[in-house]
Write a protein that holds these residues in place. Structure first.
Motif, PDB file in Angstrom:
ATOM      1  N   TRP A   1       0.833  -1.197   0.000  1.00 30.95           N
ATOM      2  CA  TRP A   1       0.000   0.000   0.000  1.00 30.95           C
ATOM      3  C   TRP A   1       0.872   1.253   0.000  1.00 30.95           C
ATOM      4  O   TRP A   1       0.549   2.251  -0.648  1.00 30.95           O
ATOM      5  CB  TRP A   1      -0.974  -0.015   1.176  1.00 30.95           C
ATOM      6  N   ALA A   2       2.021   1.194   0.679  1.00 25.35           N
ATOM      7  CA  ALA A   2       2.950   2.332   0.667  1.00 25.35           C
ATOM      8  C   ALA A   2       3.432   2.616  -0.755  1.00 25.35           C
ATOM      9  O   ALA A   2       3.546   3.786  -1.167  1.00 25.35           O
ATOM     10  CB  ALA A   2       4.134   2.067   1.590  1.00 25.35           C
ATOM     11  N   GLN A   3       3.698   1.566  -1.541  1.00 23.88           N
ATOM     12  CA  GLN A   3       4.094   1.757  -2.931  1.00 23.88           C
ATOM     13  C   GLN A   3       2.960   2.388  -3.744  1.00 23.88           C
ATOM     14  O   GLN A   3       3.206   3.266  -4.574  1.00 23.88           O
ATOM     15  CB  GLN A   3       4.503   0.422  -3.565  1.00 23.88           C
ATOM     16  N   TRP A   4       1.721   1.937  -3.496  1.00 21.12           N
ATOM     17  CA  TRP A   4       0.592   2.536  -4.202  1.00 21.12           C
ATOM     18  C   TRP A   4       0.444   4.006  -3.844  1.00 21.12           C
ATOM     19  O   TRP A   4       0.211   4.836  -4.718  1.00 21.12           O
ATOM     20  CB  TRP A   4      -0.706   1.789  -3.901  1.00 21.12           C
ATOM     21  N   LEU A   5       0.569   4.340  -2.561  1.00 22.99           N
ATOM     22  CA  LEU A   5       0.442   5.739  -2.151  1.00 22.99           C
ATOM     23  C   LEU A   5       1.522   6.594  -2.799  1.00 22.99           C
ATOM     24  O   LEU A   5       1.232   7.696  -3.301  1.00 22.99           O
ATOM     25  CB  LEU A   5       0.485   5.865  -0.633  1.00 22.99           C
ATOM     26  N   ASP A   6       2.764   6.106  -2.808  1.00 21.70           N
ATOM     27  CA  ASP A   6       3.847   6.842  -3.470  1.00 21.70           C
ATOM     28  C   ASP A   6       3.538   7.038  -4.956  1.00 21.70           C
ATOM     29  O   ASP A   6       3.728   8.123  -5.505  1.00 21.70           O
ATOM     30  CB  ASP A   6       5.186   6.104  -3.320  1.00 21.70           C
TER      31      ASP A   6
ATOM     32  N   ILE B   1      -7.803   8.336 -12.000  1.00 24.25           N
ATOM     33  CA  ILE B   1      -7.069   7.566 -10.985  1.00 24.25           C
ATOM     34  C   ILE B   1      -7.113   6.079 -11.330  1.00 24.25           C
ATOM     35  O   ILE B   1      -6.099   5.383 -11.271  1.00 24.25           O
ATOM     36  CB  ILE B   1      -7.633   7.831  -9.573  1.00 24.25           C
ATOM     37  N   ALA B   2      -8.294   5.592 -11.706  1.00 26.19           N
ATOM     38  CA  ALA B   2      -8.435   4.183 -12.081  1.00 26.19           C
ATOM     39  C   ALA B   2      -7.583   3.857 -13.308  1.00 26.19           C
ATOM     40  O   ALA B   2      -6.987   2.776 -13.389  1.00 26.19           O
ATOM     41  CB  ALA B   2      -9.904   3.844 -12.330  1.00 26.19           C
ATOM     42  N   ALA B   3      -7.497   4.781 -14.262  1.00 30.21           N
ATOM     43  CA  ALA B   3      -6.670   4.561 -15.459  1.00 30.21           C
ATOM     44  C   ALA B   3      -5.198   4.448 -15.085  1.00 30.21           C
ATOM     45  O   ALA B   3      -4.466   3.613 -15.646  1.00 30.21           O
ATOM     46  CB  ALA B   3      -6.886   5.675 -16.470  1.00 30.21           C
ATOM     47  N   LEU B   4      -4.746   5.274 -14.143  1.00 32.32           N
ATOM     48  CA  LEU B   4      -3.362   5.176 -13.662  1.00 32.32           C
ATOM     49  C   LEU B   4      -3.112   3.789 -13.070  1.00 32.32           C
ATOM     50  O   LEU B   4      -2.109   3.141 -13.386  1.00 32.32           O
ATOM     51  CB  LEU B   4      -3.086   6.223 -12.582  1.00 32.32           C
ATOM     52  N   ALA B   5      -4.018   3.360 -12.203  1.00 35.22           N
ATOM     53  CA  ALA B   5      -3.861   2.041 -11.571  1.00 35.22           C
ATOM     54  C   ALA B   5      -3.886   0.936 -12.610  1.00 35.22           C
ATOM     55  O   ALA B   5      -3.088  -0.006 -12.556  1.00 35.22           O
ATOM     56  CB  ALA B   5      -4.954   1.834 -10.524  1.00 35.22           C
ATOM     57  N   TYR B   6      -4.789   1.055 -13.569  1.00 33.34           N
ATOM     58  CA  TYR B   6      -4.906   0.033 -14.611  1.00 33.34           C
ATOM     59  C   TYR B   6      -3.602  -0.103 -15.397  1.00 33.34           C
ATOM     60  O   TYR B   6      -3.123  -1.216 -15.624  1.00 33.34           O
ATOM     61  CB  TYR B   6      -6.060   0.378 -15.550  1.00 33.34           C
ATOM     62  N   GLU B   7      -3.034   1.004 -15.809  1.00 28.03           N
ATOM     63  CA  GLU B   7      -1.772   0.958 -16.568  1.00 28.03           C
ATOM     64  C   GLU B   7      -0.653   0.316 -15.750  1.00 28.03           C
ATOM     65  O   GLU B   7       0.229  -0.320 -16.302  1.00 28.03           O
ATOM     66  CB  GLU B   7      -1.365   2.357 -17.024  1.00 28.03           C
ATOM     67  N   GLU B   8      -0.727   0.461 -14.447  1.00 23.93           N
ATOM     68  CA  GLU B   8       0.304  -0.094 -13.570  1.00 23.93           C
ATOM     69  C   GLU B   8       0.170  -1.611 -13.411  1.00 23.93           C
ATOM     70  O   GLU B   8       1.149  -2.297 -13.138  1.00 23.93           O
ATOM     71  CB  GLU B   8       0.219   0.612 -12.205  1.00 23.93           C
ATOM     72  N   ILE B   9      -1.050  -2.161 -13.584  1.00 26.07           N
ATOM     73  CA  ILE B   9      -1.250  -3.597 -13.312  1.00 26.07           C
ATOM     74  C   ILE B   9      -1.772  -4.396 -14.501  1.00 26.07           C
ATOM     75  O   ILE B   9      -1.982  -5.601 -14.395  1.00 26.07           O
ATOM     76  CB  ILE B   9      -2.207  -3.801 -12.113  1.00 26.07           C
ATOM     77  N   VAL B  10      -1.955  -3.756 -15.644  1.00 24.40           N
ATOM     78  CA  VAL B  10      -2.576  -4.429 -16.789  1.00 24.40           C
ATOM     79  C   VAL B  10      -1.839  -5.694 -17.214  1.00 24.40           C
ATOM     80  O   VAL B  10      -2.448  -6.634 -17.722  1.00 24.40           O
ATOM     81  CB  VAL B  10      -2.762  -3.449 -17.975  1.00 24.40           C
ATOM     82  N   SER B  11      -0.555  -5.767 -16.974  1.00 24.05           N
ATOM     83  CA  SER B  11       0.216  -6.941 -17.403  1.00 24.05           C
ATOM     84  C   SER B  11       0.128  -8.114 -16.427  1.00 24.05           C
ATOM     85  O   SER B  11       0.603  -9.205 -16.734  1.00 24.05           O
ATOM     86  CB  SER B  11       1.682  -6.560 -17.617  1.00 24.05           C
TER      87      SER B  11
END
Length: 184
Positions: free
Chosen positions: A18-23, A38-48
């Motif tokens: 969670w600390a990595q996500w907050l950063d 915000i959801a698009a940012l998260a999606y790009e980070e985990i899409v793979s």
């Protein structure tokens, strides 16, 4: 500011603390962004990752918004609130839907709030749906899914509530009603 209760599940699924996500969110100025951004940012980070990336991106964005004070627990991005109560029942989707319709057949209201119009009923493969509106503008949706042979998930969602206080009032009401429904 609230720390979401699903943080351990988010960490496990997304392989980030969670600390990595907050950063990550803070480095992208997410507190000034809309929910879709915000959801698009998260999606790009985990899409793979081999997970349901869209669903986990939404969950991660919502958890961030709660912690950043952008949204309260149970609050939609449009500002209204919702509560969900679910049970696992023995039977089939059609049997559970029929049982629900019989159980509430004579009701003109829920928790003294009158039902507006007629309920709608629909279905698709393993799902059955029952929906209605209440005069206060809120909506009830019962979703029934065949979990495994002879067991269904019965989920009642009450949306468009006006406050977190209403969520808790309705949660108590629905839990009591479903307790009576399950033992029938």
């Amino acid at each position: 500011m609230v720390r979401a209760s699903n943080i351990p599940a988010i960490e496990k699924a997304t392989q980030k603390t969670w600390a990595q996500w907050l950063d990550f969110f803070n480095s992208h100025g997410a507190a000034q962004l809309s929910h879709p951004e915000i959801a698009a940012l998260a999606y790009e980070e985990i899409v793979s990752l081999p997970i349901n990336s869209g669903w986990w991106a939404q969950a991660t964005a919502i958890a961030f918004e709660q912690q950043a004070g952008l949204r309260s627990p149970g609050q939609s991005r449009r500002g209204s609130f919702a509560v969900t109560v679910s049970r696992t029942l023995v039977g089939t989707v059609d049997g559970a839907r029929d049982r629900w319709e019989t159980f509430i057949a004579d009701r003109q209201d829920f928790n003294t709030v009158p039902v507006e119009g007629e309920a709608s009923i629909s279905g698709a493969n393993e799902w059955r749906y029952w929906r209605c509106r209440l005069e206060d503008g809120s909506r009830i949706s019962v979703d029934i899914y065949q979990k495994v042979p002879e067991k269904v998930t019965f989920s009642l969602n009450h949306s468009k509530l006006e406050s977190a206080e209403k969520v808790e009032q309705w949660r108590a009401y629905w839990k009591g009603l479903l307790k009576d429904f399950v033992v029938v």
